[in-house]
Enzyme design. Structure first.
Site, PDB file in Angstrom:
ATOM      1  N   ASP A 305     -13.767   9.003  -6.694  1.00  0.00           N
ATOM      2  CA  ASP A 305     -12.464   8.645  -6.027  1.00  0.00           C
ATOM      3  C   ASP A 305     -11.230   8.258  -6.680  1.00  0.00           C
ATOM      4  O   ASP A 305     -10.383   7.618  -7.312  1.00  0.00           O
ATOM      5  CB  ASP A 305     -13.116   7.365  -5.695  1.00  0.00           C
ATOM      6  CG  ASP A 305     -11.918   6.642  -4.689  1.00  0.00           C
ATOM      7  OD1 ASP A 305     -10.972   7.058  -4.446  1.00  0.00           O
ATOM      8  OD2 ASP A 305     -12.521   4.921  -4.734  1.00  0.00           O
ATOM      9  N   GLY A 324      -6.122   2.246  -6.951  1.00  0.00           N
ATOM     10  CA  GLY A 324      -6.655   4.045  -7.459  1.00  0.00           C
ATOM     11  C   GLY A 324      -6.413   3.962  -9.040  1.00  0.00           C
ATOM     12  O   GLY A 324      -5.651   3.098  -9.372  1.00  0.00           O
TER      13      GLY A 324
END
EC number: 3.5.2.3
Lengths: 434, 312
Positions: A305, A324
């Site tokens: 990710d 993120g």
């Protein structure tokens, strides 16, 4: 160029020599005139495959490009990455997917495999052109609205049904938007209560995982659950896999990120947006459950990710900052640090072999044996690396590992028979000829 | 103390010292010329990313009565609407030679983050659902003036706890001063993890207003934001009032002269009946004047004296 890798420990077992000919294939006999790499003491694994990478191109080339993301991937030991569809414009057409695929080939450092959006514009309403993306030169087989959940059960059902025609897989970002509200940014628990941060409860993931495994059974299609983060989701997956083993009509796989294997929600106490990620970091008990599930195969794969963000996108109030963190360059070290007892064969399984199978990448995750495409990473198992975010190949610096020491070190990466990383640094980039 | 971001930044001694200073500042309010030279030459910016009348005015008057140069920046929506990051926005303002930055922001933790980016002393004037430390100080100061010491006194905090920064600061401040605190709300308006949190922090929780009120030495009502009523937190305004409002009938449950606080603005008829808001023991307006004294004390301790500021 041909290559001889001398004395590498294959999957952590006894030393052997690897021979690579100038077509980028492992062969039986050392090719003449080959460059020789002394790999004594290094562990050889099939090149790593990341099921979940955000490369930001097109649209946010200030945060990452396919070239810089490929460089980061190669430095992390990867030979293939799946580029998520939530770019701008969204990868929801054959043309958009093909463009990403072409840019990956031009970069030539890893196989960049585009992921197609499940729904047009990631809006969750109408199916994107799944079949055309699959038929394109990019050959898309994995579809995801990642960043958003395909929360409408009817749409999810249709997507699962539709991709059966060509063996596709739907990778779900499991997050029920009615349980995790639009501002949810922190694991819902005592800390979110004290900090006054909108909670993202584990149940919001678990109800979607539970629903989707039932839809996978109903449709007989392939479901992949992205970035599993809770012990409850693990329980559902364990149950689903046990059931699937009995009747064999459903195929459910799942991934976990390196950061969910090592970092905990406590890190949010200082409101540092570096640690803001979706799904959020969870408490230690969830981390322990994820580690156990990876080790016993309930969770099939590690996926980074990798989510680069320009500095200014993180310099907002915590609730408003982007979700993120970076992950490509550090993933192997994090896995080794979080699960030091995991065998090298299991590392290869969860970071290369199984991800390649899920993504349908025939050239990746193959045995290090004659006839296989030469994708290989060589790791120093005894080294440790202190992470320096400023030394990253990524254009972004949202690195949660900065200053931390991680186990093992990627020394060389070979993609399609060519060294992309030599002695821990990028080798000269060039066009991929395969 | 370089900043005031949370009650957690203050020791018990710090709080008592601020109260002593506030008492002196209270006296200034009664003077004909309400001006002290303490912050002459200092610049304080009130940077409000969220609407506020009483808190912004209170900080503005506090700064001015201490002779600081006070500038109000209405920054509501600016960083988001123009695409500027919060860091760039506050650095731009602070580049103008600011000594003190009073910040109100709709996001929890914003004041904490800002304090890491700027050299100015930062005062948290309310950050999202996180904290509102000067409100807690003024509440405790007001109650102390009525009850004497807060040691062993029972304070009931009633209302929308989940979304309340006032609650989060008050529960710390009051327990630190030795008060026994019970928080009351419907389960849907209790913050997540409050059972473990209350056990660790030493306060009690209840869903039963009627059981708590007779034993209370002070009552603190929290505002119910009307937009919450559409969020399935409770069925209707009527049901909330019946279950958790300080109604006329509940006023009769209180011991005599129990002070009633409310941080304002009040929803009369929802969380607090007019009879309670206007009762003789209501200290709502006194909270406002106490707030001015507390904010003068906070600015004084942060910005007067040594260049490093701090409580001497």
């Amino acid at each position: 160029m041909s290559l001889v890798i001398k004395g590498a420990s294959l999957l952590g077992e006894g030393p052997a020599d690897l021979f690579i000919d100038d077509t980028g294939t492992f062969v039986d006999i050392a090719p003449s005139g080959a460059e020789t790499i002394d790999a004594a003491g290094l562990v050889a694994l099939p090149g790593l495959v990341d099921l979940h990478t955000h490369l930001r191109e097109p649209g946010r080339e200030d945060a990452e490009t396919i070239l810089t993301g490929s460089q980061a991937a190669a430095l992390g030991g990867y030979t293939a990455v799946l580029a998520m569809a939530n770019t701008s414009p969204v990868t929801d057409t054959a043309e958009a997917a093909t463009r990403v695929w072409e840019l990956g080939r031009e970069a030539g450092l890893v196989h960049v495999q585009p992921v197609g959006a499940v729904t047009r514009g990631l809006a969750g309403e109408e199916l994107a052109e799944l079949g055309l993306m699959h038929r394109s030169r990019a050959g898309v087989t994995v579809f995801s609205d990642d960043g958003k959940c395909v929360h409408d059960a009817r749409v999810m059902r249709r997507a699962l049904e539709y991709v059966k025609a060509f063996g596709g897989v739907v990778s779900q970002h499991a997050q029920d938007p009615s349980l995790a509200g639009p501002s949810a940014c922190c694991h819902e628990g005592e800390l979110s209560g004290r900090l006054g941060l909108p909670g993202w409860p584990g149940i919001a993931e678990e109800v979607i995982v539970a629903r989707d495994v039932m839809l996978a059974r109903h449709t007989g299609s392939r479901l992949h659950v992205a970035h599993v983060s809770t012990a409850g989701s693990v329980e559902v997956l364990r149950w689903a896999k046990a059931q699937a083993g009995r009747d064999g009509h459903w195929d459910v796989t799942a991934e976990v990120t390196p950061h969910h294997l090592l970092l905990t929600s406590d890190l949010l106490a200082g409101y540092d947006p570096t640690f803001k990620v979706n799904p959020p970091l969870r408490p230690q008990e969830d981390v322990e459950a994820l580690r156990a599930a990876l080790a016993d195969g309930t969770i099939d794969a590690v996926a980074t990710d990798h989510a680069p963000h320009a500095r200014h996108d993180k310099e907002h109030a915590f609730v408003d900052a982007a979700f993120g963190m970076l992950g490509l360059e550090t993933a192997l070290g994090v896995v080794r640090t979080a699960l030091p007892d995991l065998s090298w064969a299991d590392v290869a399984r969860v970071m290369s072999v199984t991800p390649a199978r899920i993504a349908g990448l025939a050239d990746q995750g193959r045995p290090l044996a004659p006839g296989s495409p030469a994708n290989v990473v060589l790791v120093d198992p005894d080294a440790s690396v202190t992470v320096d975010r400023d030394a990253s190949a990524s254009l972004s610096r949202n690195n949660p590992w900065h200053g931390r020491s991680l186990s093992s070190r990627v020394v060389h990466t070979v993609y399609a028979g060519r060294l992309t990383v030599r002695d821990g640094a990028l080798a000269q980039a060039g066009a991929h000829s395969s | 103390m370089k900043h005031l971001l949370s009650i957690d930044d203050l020791s018990t001694d710090d709080i008592h010292q601020l109260f002593e200073t506030a008492a002196d500042m209270h006296d200034v309010q009664r003077r004909e010329v309400k001006k002290l030279p303490a912050l002459r030459g200092r610049t304080v910016v009130n940077m409000f990313f969220e609407d506020s009348t009483r808190t912004r005015s209170s900080f503005e008057i506090a700064g001015k009565w201490l002779s600081a140069d006070v500038i109000n920046v209405s920054a509501k929506g600016s960083s988001a609407s123009k695409g500027e990051s919060l860091r760039d926005t506050v650095l731009t303002v602070c580049a103008m030679g600011v000594d003190g930055l009073v910040i109100r922001h709709p996001a929890s933790g914003a004041a904490v983050q800002v304090s890491e980016w700027v050299d100015a002393a930062v005062v948290n004037a309310g950050d999202g659902m996180h904290e509102h430390p000067t409100q807690a100080l003024l509440d405790a100061y007001t109650l102390q003036r009525h009850l004497g010491s807060l040691e062993g006194r029972h304070v009931a905090i009633i209302g929308d706890l989940t979304h309340s920064r006032v609650f989060r600061s008050n529960v710390q401040c009051l327990t630190r001063l030795g008060a026994r605190v019970t928080v009351v709300a419907p389960p849907t308006l209790m913050p997540s993890g409050i059972v473990a949190w209350s056990a660790a922090a030493g306060f009690e929780t209840s869903y039963d207003v009627d059981a708590v009120l007779p034993d209370a030495d002070a009552v603190m009502m929290l505002r119910v934001q009307r937009e919450r009523m559409s969020g399935a937190f409770f069925p209707s305004a009527r049901e909330y009032t019946v279950g958790y409002g300080l109604t006329r009938n509940r006023l009769a449950l209180l011991k005599p002269d129990v002070p009633i606080c409310h941080p304002g603005p009040m929803n009369r008829g929802l969380e607090i009946a007019a009879d309670a808001a206007d009762a003789a023991q209501s200290v709502v307006l006194e909270q406002v004047s106490s707030g001015l004294a507390i904010r003068m004390a906070v600015l004084y301790h942060l910005l007067a004296g040594s260049p490093e500021g701090g409580i001497a």
